[in-house]
Enzyme design. Structure first.
Site, PDB file in Angstrom:
ATOM      1  N   ASP A 110       0.862  -1.180   0.000  1.00  0.00           N
ATOM      2  CA  ASP A 110       0.000   0.000   0.000  1.00  0.00           C
ATOM      3  C   ASP A 110       0.900   1.232   0.000  1.00  0.00           C
ATOM      4  OD1 ASP A 110      -2.449   1.550   0.350  1.00  0.00           O
ATOM      5  OD2 ASP A 110      -1.737   1.882   2.395  1.00  0.00           O
ATOM      6  N   ASP A 129      -0.091   5.058   0.993  1.00  0.00           N
ATOM      7  CA  ASP A 129      -0.250   6.007   2.095  1.00  0.00           C
ATOM      8  C   ASP A 129      -0.062   5.323   3.439  1.00  0.00           C
ATOM      9  OD1 ASP A 129      -1.025   8.392   0.559  1.00  0.00           O
ATOM     10  OD2 ASP A 129      -2.806   7.233   0.065  1.00  0.00           O
TER      11      ASP A 129
END
Length: 252
Positions: free
Chosen positions: A22, A24
């Site tokens: 991922d 963020d």
């Protein structure tokens, strides 16, 4: 190829053939900028449209509410989930309005502050690449390429699947596993031989639903309740920093 026993990785990675990260909060520290923008947008909305129950009008919590309702989700899905949690019907015009305000605030703050990549993540990704392990970056945000480029790490990833790609391909948002499955497909590795690295509850749930070999939760705050939630939602292990997945990181 799988990581060999002589490589400098924690044993939990030894059977993994690809890693999907991922963006963020995992690769870049942009989660704080997202959370701050959501808080400003939601607090203003709650002031202008107070819920019938005054207790539901409390300010947006940048840790608990962010983690539970918006982290890892698309803007529209996050806005709808939070409004519903406060007893506000998430009709389309309300959802679009608060999501648009969050986007305006995020873009402004991103231009002012910029973001950095987490050193532990960069160390792990570089080590994986040195071991010829394919790696991908995934994000529900359309800003992912901009974030990774600004942090100077976009070239470290073989594949990027972001919010723009999700919209183009009609991929469902987290907790559905579509983004991760598309990244694994592009890397040429089946999910049951790949790992997902996530800091969001919706993200670890997506990794588990997708049948990935390993789901790593990242808890930057290192609070007991957050780590426990990540485990309950599907993480196999939880770390405070991805440097812990390197053998030398385990010694620190």
């Amino acid at each position: 190829m799988a990581i060999g026993s002589r490589e400098p990785f924690a044993p939990v990675l030894r059977e993994v053939r690809a890693v999907v990260f991922d963006t963020d909060g995992v690769i870049t520290d942009s989660a704080r900028v997202h959370a701050a923008a959501w808080k400003t947008a939601f607090d203003a909305f709650l002031r202008d449209h107070p819920p019938d129950d005054p207790r539901q009008g409390r300010p947006f919590d940048v840790r608990d509410d962010y983690l539970r309702f918006v982290d890892g989700r698309s803007r529209l899905d996050g806005a709808a989930a939070f409004l519903a949690s406060r007893g506000i019907e998430p009709v389309a015009r309300r959802v679009r309005a608060v999501a648009a305000e969050k986007e305006r605030l995020f873009t402004h703050r991103l231009g002012e502050q910029g973001v950095d990549a987490y050193p532990g993540t960069v160390r792990l990704v570089r080590a994986l690449r040195a071991a010829r392990m394919p790696v991908a970056a995934v994000s529900a945000s359309r800003h992912a390429r901009e974030l990774l480029t600004g942090a100077g790490v976009v070239d470290l990833f073989d594949v990027l699947v972001d919010g723009g790609e999700a919209a183009r391909l009609g991929l469902a948002g987290k907790p559905c596993p579509d983004l991760f499955l598309e990244a694994a497909r592009r890397l040429g590795v089946p999910p049951n031989r790949a790992a997902v690295v996530e800091d969001a509850l919706a993200g670890v749930e997506a990794g588990r639903r997708g049948g990935f070999l390993l789901v790593v939760g990242v808890d930057r705050a290192q609070g007991p309740s957050t780590g426990e939630r990540l485990l309950r939602h599907g993480a196999d292990i939880v770390v405070g920093d991805l440097g812990e997945l390197l053998d030398d990181g385990l010694q620190r």
